[in-house]
Write an enzyme that holds these catalytic residues in place. Structure first.
Site: not given
Length: 206
Positions: A96, A154
């Site tokens: 991610s 992230h």
């Protein structure tokens, strides 16, 4: 004799430190290819597939691969730094962070592009607004200690992606473009001519 013993000790200490550094860096790359579950992997790969054509058209294949792997290492490092600082020591797995770098790079380079949600096709928004919303959510999650996603990874990936399209290409990749062009020329000659998807000026980030 004492000098030789001291030198040997320094060499051993340096070798141990090198091995230690190497064994710590390799997992940060491999963790980008590991996931908690099939759903976790499918979600990341779907987002990567959605934005992959855009990032490859901006950067080219070689530069995309370099950015993706670098983003994986950087996002994992940011994740572990935040977890260590907060005392929440648990694994950092998944692509991610690297995927966020790809998404952020495309959104930062083409902020006016229209995006949508697969389950809500009638809802559209600009890429720039999507990036701002994602960064805001991950910032809130990091501050409030949410553990649904790896918000630190992230943010690390997103910031790296934005930085790279703004400055990284000029500072890093342009120095390597002659080598990439040489590689493509050699590959084209070996294949008897140019092939679709080969190196071209439109595949370079301007």
């Amino acid at each position: 004799m004492l000098t030789n013993v001291s030198l040997i000790r320094r060499i051993k200490r340096g070798a141990i430190n090198y091995i230690s550094i190497k064994t710590r860096c390799v997992p940060m790359i491999l963790s980008s290819f590991s996931h908690y579950s099939i759903i976790h992997m499918v979600a990341n790969m779907y987002v990567l597939w959605t934005f992959s054509s855009g990032i490859v058209s901006l950067l080219g294949r070689e530069q995309f691969l370099a950015v993706y792997l670098s983003a994986g290492v950087i996002s994992t490092m940011v994740s572990y730094m935040c977890k260590t600082a907060s005392g929440r020591l648990y694994p950092s797995l998944g692509a991610s962070g690297a995927v966020m770098a790809v998404l952020a790079a495309v959104c930062a380079k083409v902020p006016e592009a229209k995006l949508g949600i697969i389950f809500l096709p009638v809802v559209t928004f600009t890429a720039g607004n999507a990036l701002k919303a994602l960064v805001a959510i991950d910032t809130a999650g990091l501050i409030l200690g949410w553990r649904i996603f790896d918000h630190a990874a992230h943010l690390g990936g997103a910031l790296f992606g934005v930085w790279y399209v703004a400055y990284g290409h000029k500072l890093i990749w342009r120095k390597r473009e002659p080598l990439v062009k040489l590689w493509h020329d050699m590959r084209s000659r070996g294949a008897g001519g140019s092939r679709p998807g080969g190196f071209s000026n439109e595949h370079k980030l301007i």
